[in-house]
Design an enzyme around this catalytic site. Structure first.
Site, PDB file in Angstrom:
ATOM      1  N   LYS A 120       0.837  -1.290  -0.001  1.00  0.00           N
ATOM      2  CA  LYS A 120      -0.069   0.136   0.059  1.00  0.00           C
ATOM      3  C   LYS A 120       0.974   1.195  -0.129  1.00  0.00           C
ATOM      4  O   LYS A 120       0.397   2.206  -0.578  1.00  0.00           O
ATOM      5  CB  LYS A 120      -0.910  -0.076   1.095  1.00  0.00           C
ATOM      6  CG  LYS A 120      -2.178  -0.931   0.888  1.00  0.00           C
ATOM      7  CD  LYS A 120      -2.702  -1.485   2.328  1.00  0.00           C
ATOM      8  CE  LYS A 120      -3.531  -2.618   2.309  1.00  0.00           C
ATOM      9  NZ  LYS A 120      -2.442  -3.733   2.412  1.00  0.00           N
ATOM     10  N   ARG A 121       2.030   1.261   0.507  1.00  0.00           N
ATOM     11  CA  ARG A 121       2.713   2.399   0.375  1.00  0.00           C
ATOM     12  C   ARG A 121       3.309   2.898  -0.888  1.00  0.00           C
ATOM     13  O   ARG A 121       3.620   3.886  -1.276  1.00  0.00           O
ATOM     14  CB  ARG A 121       4.260   1.747   1.277  1.00  0.00           C
ATOM     15  CG  ARG A 121       4.114   1.425   2.528  1.00  0.00           C
ATOM     16  CD  ARG A 121       5.626   1.503   3.369  1.00  0.00           C
ATOM     17  NE  ARG A 121       6.706   1.483   2.254  1.00  0.00           N
ATOM     18  CZ  ARG A 121       7.121   0.297   1.974  1.00  0.00           C
ATOM     19  NH1 ARG A 121       6.616  -0.789   2.412  1.00  0.00           N
ATOM     20  NH2 ARG A 121       8.288   0.351   1.096  1.00  0.00           N
TER      21      ARG A 121
END
Length: 526
Positions: free
Chosen positions: A285-286
């Site tokens: 998700k980063r």
RNA sequence: GCCCGCAUAGUCUAGUGGCCCAGGACGUCACCCUUUCAAGGUGAAGAUCGCGGGUUCGAAUCCCGCUGCGGGUACCA
């Protein structure tokens, strides 16, 4: 090396006639969130491989970690798979997204939810204990953490658990179990030797047994760990080929040991590459959008995502990159799968999306797909003429990169008025001044009013003539018109745009732009 | 730290001993087309095939070592 192994494998199977054995593979997601592109990638390879060989795809849900369960995740995963066009022959089915639990199952190897197979795992674990392949462990998490830290610091192998409970006296174990003491079941890993297996894309992988830990098979809450559940289920569900992500390589020897302990034939196995972010770390998700639904929301079309995913870690030849799903099924096989991880390139995905929108899908298809985005923006309602929407999309089709940007791109076709900026209207690039622009606007408004926008060629001749009269270049006349009509400097062809906008709107906007510019002049002058 | 995997341009890839002083694509740049932006076309820059040793008449391709990067190292999957 990998390919040689693969070829050798094929040859062997052909010679022994085992090729006729029907292929069965599985997708085994954990319902812990939305469908991640990395998992979509592995799933796609699984699916293509199976479809290519005419096999059976099983969807099994690995929901044995009760702490990480996410509500609605299951529906989101099946929804993502369906959107991508990946179907399955056996397993769970979700009728509605609203319902987080499977409505029904199909296939003869169920249940396909691991949480409904607890008894099977418990029995398997007990069988392993009875036959000396596993044992009960009563160690506390605290002790485990401490031991792990010590052994890692001192470089003692295996680095995790110290096998403290491996040789407890049987009667001792029974007594503690009877007393209700919490326990897990651990695999009794051989103290020495080499554990090896053949990875269909990487070849032989061998590991020294001394580096392997006595992994937990059954947790104290009665649920199995991945290791046990995966082996038991793959065997019981008659899975012939396991295609999973590279992160599973380190634990594969444990699975080999388990198959050996049960005396079951191990399925063929292959590990697929990991998808990486731009920092070369496992995509997460980063790194921005990582779930299939996010790509969908961002206007990526499923055919493009599928095609893009297919050419990461797999290639057909030295030039082809665009493949339909049918072509992929026909061409895909493990012998052309790569073993090195790949950075996920959003730019290339976007390019491919543009290829599908601009060159592969028909106008009707693009219009239909853009419609939800236009409705959401409030530009299109039930009262909007479908033909009008289609005409607008036709005009912008070749510059659409993502469906989600269609509303923004086409806004001026759906709003009564447009907004202006001095910089856009008085184009520096066209060497215009406010005065000149005002003259152009006034003259063109009259010219347009006196002509017919439906006559594209006639209007062009008329406005080019006007440019001549004013002693200006065509662009110097066209740019102010473009901005007056759309509020922006980048638009489709001017005359097509005028035609779609209609005579009345064109004249009105030309007048409005003139008026607006005059007001600006008054303000700056005053 | 330890174990495992991987290694061709910024990125994705072709390449399985001579056809490769390395081909394609994205991105970048330039030009063409042109009323803008795209699309399209043409072209350019960009890889000492991670490094060092071998094997061979010949290696991006085979072998060994090293390095780098990644993954794993949980009663997660």
């Amino acid at each position: 090396m990998a390919r040689q192994v693969c070829r050798a494998g094929k040859g062997t199977r052909t010679m022994t006639g085992e090729m006729t054995k029907p292929i069965r593979t599985r997708f085994a997601p954990s319902p812990t969130g939305d469908l991640h592109v990395g998992s979509a990638h592995t799933t796609l390879f699984n699916w293509l491989f199976t479809r290519h060989h005419g096999g059976t795809v099983v969807l099994r849900i690995e929901d044995t970690d009760r702490k990480r369960l996410v509500e609605r995740s299951l529906g989101s995963i099946t929804d993502g798979l369906t959107w991508l066009g990946l179907d399955w022959d056996e397993g769970i089915e979700i009728d509605e997204q609203a319902n987080p639990l499977p409505d029904r199952e199909r296939g003869d190897y169920g249940p396909y939810m691991q949480s409904e197979r607890q008894e099977l795992y418990r029995q398997s674990a007990e069988w392993l204990v009875e036959h000396g392949h596993a044992y009960y462990c009563f160690c506390s998490p605290e002790r485990l953490a401490q031991v792990r830290q010590e052994r890692q610091a001192k470089n003692i192998l295996p680095s995790g658990y110290d096998r403290h409970c491996r040789d407890l006296a049987p009667e001792d174990v029974q007594r503690r179990l009877a007393a209700g003491e919490g326990a897990v079941v651990r695999l009794k890993v051989p103290l020495e030797g080499v554990i090896s297996f053949t990875d269909l894309v990487r070849g032989e992988i061998a590991v020294d047994a001394r580096t392997l830990e006595d992994a937990v098979l059954l947790k104290s809450d009665g649920f199995p760990t991945y290791h046990l559940a995966n082996v038991v289920d793959d065997h019981l569900m008659a899975i012939t080929h396991i295609l999973r992500a590279e992160e599973w390589i380190p634990t594969a020897p444990l699975h080999v040991l388990l198959y050996r302990a049960f005396d079951w034939e191990m399925p063929q196995i292959a590990h697929m590459v990991l998808l990486l972010g731009t920092d070369r770390k496992k995509l997460s998700k980063r790194h921005g959008s990582t779930s299939v639904q996010e790509f969908r929301a961002n206007g990526i079309i499923p055919e493009a995502l599928l095609n893009y995913l297919a050419i990461i870690g797999w290639s057909w030849d030295d030039k082809t990159e665009i493949f339909s799903k049918e072509e992929l099924i026909e061409k895909f096989d493990l012998d052309r799968v790569k073993a090195s991880s790949a950075i996920f390139d959003h730019q290339k995905l976007e390019w491919m999306n543009g290829q599908y929108i601009n060159h592969i899908l028909t106008l009707d298809e693009v219009t239909a797909r853009a419609l939800p985005y236009l409705r959401e923006a409030g530009f299109v309602t039930d009262d909007t003429s479908p033909d009008y929407v289609k005409t607008v999309v036709a005009l912008e089709k070749e510059r659409i990169k993502r469906l989600s940007e269609v509303p923004e791109m086409t806004a001026y076709f759906f709003t009564p008025t447009v907004e202006y900026t001095i910089d856009a209207l008085v184009s520096k690039k066209q060497k215009l001044t406010p005065e000149l622009t005002l003259r152009v606007l006034a003259a063109t408004r009259d010219a347009v009013a006196g002509g017919d926008v439906a006559d594209l060629a006639g209007m062009e001749t008329r406005l080019r003539g006007l440019a001549d009269e004013l002693g200006l270049k065509a662009g110097q006349v066209f740019m102010p018109i473009r901005v007056a009509l759309s509020g922006r400097t980048a638009t489709p062809g001017l005359f097509e745009m005028m035609h779609v906008l209609g005579q009345e709107t064109c004249v009105a906007r030309l007048g409005a732009a003139h008026e607006w510019l005059q007001e600006q002049g008054a303000v700056t002058a005053g």
